[in-house]
Design a protein around this motif. Sequence first.
Motif, PDB file in Angstrom:
ATOM      1  N   GLY A 524       0.799  -1.215   0.000  1.00  0.00           N
ATOM      2  CA  GLY A 524       0.000   0.000   0.000  1.00  0.00           C
ATOM      3  C   GLY A 524       0.831   1.264   0.000  1.00  0.00           C
ATOM      4  O   GLY A 524       0.309   2.363   0.227  1.00  0.00           O
ATOM      5  N   ARG A 525       2.109   1.152  -0.280  1.00  0.00           N
ATOM      6  CA  ARG A 525       2.992   2.318  -0.256  1.00  0.00           C
ATOM      7  C   ARG A 525       3.011   3.044  -1.601  1.00  0.00           C
ATOM      8  O   ARG A 525       2.803   2.447  -2.655  1.00  0.00           O
ATOM      9  N   ALA A 526       3.316   4.348  -1.531  1.00  0.00           N
ATOM     10  CA  ALA A 526       3.672   5.094  -2.732  1.00  0.00           C
ATOM     11  C   ALA A 526       5.125   4.758  -3.036  1.00  0.00           C
ATOM     12  O   ALA A 526       5.988   4.827  -2.150  1.00  0.00           O
ATOM     13  N   VAL A 527       5.398   4.379  -4.291  1.00  0.00           N
ATOM     14  CA  VAL A 527       6.741   3.936  -4.659  1.00  0.00           C
ATOM     15  C   VAL A 527       7.197   4.669  -5.915  1.00  0.00           C
ATOM     16  O   VAL A 527       6.498   4.665  -6.936  1.00  0.00           O
ATOM     17  N   LEU A 528       8.375   5.291  -5.827  1.00  0.00           N
ATOM     18  CA  LEU A 528       8.986   5.922  -6.991  1.00  0.00           C
ATOM     19  C   LEU A 528      10.234   5.135  -7.355  1.00  0.00           C
ATOM     20  O   LEU A 528      11.183   5.037  -6.567  1.00  0.00           O
ATOM     21  N   ALA A 529      10.248   4.529  -8.549  1.00  0.00           N
ATOM     22  CA  ALA A 529      11.418   3.814  -9.060  1.00  0.00           C
ATOM     23  C   ALA A 529      12.089   4.700 -10.099  1.00  0.00           C
ATOM     24  O   ALA A 529      11.440   5.108 -11.072  1.00  0.00           O
TER      25      ALA A 529
END
Length: 661
Positions: A524-529
């Motif tokens: 449920g996390r916001a993830v920036l790759a």
Amino acid sequence: MKRWGLAMALAGAAVAARGAGAVSEERVRLELGRPVLEEAAAGGSAALLLDRVLTARMAEACASIRAAQEKISTPEQLVAWQKRTRAACLDALGGFPARTPLNVRVTGTVAKEGYRVERILFESRPSFYATALLFLPDASSFAPPYPGVVIACGHSDAGKGFPGYQRGAVLAARNGIAALIYDPIDQGERLQSLAKGSKGNCPGHNTTGASAVLLGWNTASFRIWDGMRALDVLAGRPEIDANRLGCMGNSGGGTLTAYISALDERVAASSPSCYISSLQAVCEKIGPQDAEQNLFGQLAFGLEHSGWLLLRATKPTCVCAAQKDMFPIQGTYQTRDEVGAVYARLGAAGRLALAEYDGPHGWAEPLKVAAVRWMNRWLRQGGDIEIPPETETGLATNEVRVTEGGQVLKLPGARSVYDIMRDEAARQAAARPAADAAALRAAVRRTAVIRELGAIPEPAVDDCGTAPYEGGSVRRVVFRPAGGVAVPAVLFMPEKPQGRPALVADGLGKTNAAAQVAALVREGRAVLAADVCGFGETYGGAHTFYGAANRDEGPAVMAYLLGGSLVGMRAEDLLICARWLSSACGAPAVELFASGWAVTPALHAAAAEPQLFAKVSLADEPLAWEEVVAKGERHRFSDLVHGALRAYTIGDLKQAALKRP
């Protein structure tokens, strides 16, 4: 190396407990694998972005160097330039050790027609042995004391035994000039590791270079000092006139000739062959060459190829060049014209010459003859020279061995470059003060060249589209830092984010992090790759580093020449991404996940701006710098910071990262 397996399993359990929106790893991999930097939007091939930025910076630096050199019009201005530039050069090399006894031994003599050859063993540092051949003229034809020249070998496995290099010594000796030709480290009898599978020559020089960089030295630090001590050997012989010394050599030996002649004032006449071009032209055509040809920050403090010649101006110098060389001949002409203008303004135009050969890279016979003619003119005040048959190339293969075992490391108590660097690492460790958080932060910023967060401008952000997934959306963005490399990234944003936002960087590119990203998204996390400069979509380029299979090492060495580091550039990219992600999510800090070659930049980013990162998680960590030196390992130059071990270790950075709540 750690793996993500346990973390992913725990994340999967957490997802089941929370019931967060589901997204498959296949979907994540698909989204990460789609190029964000389209050719039209990026202004060209994405793989060349880093190259273009660094090439532009090099061009700007070289233009400043030329402008400064054009202002040299009096002897006083030249001396001031030389003093300033020589000091910066010595600093980049880490300085030289104290002179210690050479302990010269002659292990054999071979008589030849018109000269004799002595096999010489000496110590350029205590128990650091060098092997050489000394060609002495026939006393019945030429009365001593003779002028003497040091011949620096190019990159031949045979070193001093290579017939093409011995030929230069033959020409000198047959014309009344003593010549000493010595083995460089990792060539001839001077392999620096006898372990099975270890490599000498250029690979050996680059392996040495990795540890040397971390200590604030350079492979050239060893090679130049060996050449200076070779001059000491010549100057100490009673039959040689210490006031009439010269230096000549080809290719890697041309590099060393330029260096030694610039830094040792005893060199009265010099002739570097198949090296002098333009550093800018070389990098643009074939990329940075092996470790000793690139000094830290040399373009920042004003040292192009022209600078090596100006450091000895206005002494006699004959540049030898092959028109079809891999070192661009146009760069040679440019440097000749720039330096020649200074010589002319100072009334010494006849002391600079260019000898050309219409052929490929190599010390061709016409270039050797030109070099010896130059030495004869300036060291003996002689006219034309005798040219013996080209078949006369000195000693045969079975005659050149100086040591009984054929390698100096077989001598009792012999030391290698790795022994010397391990000792220096221990000395630096003992002198390194225990750093608190503030001191470490300052040291990291200063050493890796990382700006304070407030000094890094907010980048332009290109929004490349948003698509939904079950329970959230996928947004594709490109960060465009002013004067920097575009950073492509993919943001996975749940409808109702849980936990800390996560920034993911992988040394093989964001696609390689698909499993980790999917696990975090399922939490449920916001993830920036993101692909910071030189990773993923921006990995590659035209400017390769000599002998390197990894395409980010060429740009890394270009950054090194400019006085920076690719580690620092990558760390700044991570700071830009973390700041943006923190703002986008309204979170005070983010969690940073780094894998592989992204680990070192991540640790630097976290040390430089600790308030941005609530936690740092690492996987697939490369060999720590302190272990690189301890083991004498070849390491990616893209993962190095010049002189870092003087201030901190990777262990220090990890310890600081682990102290976070």
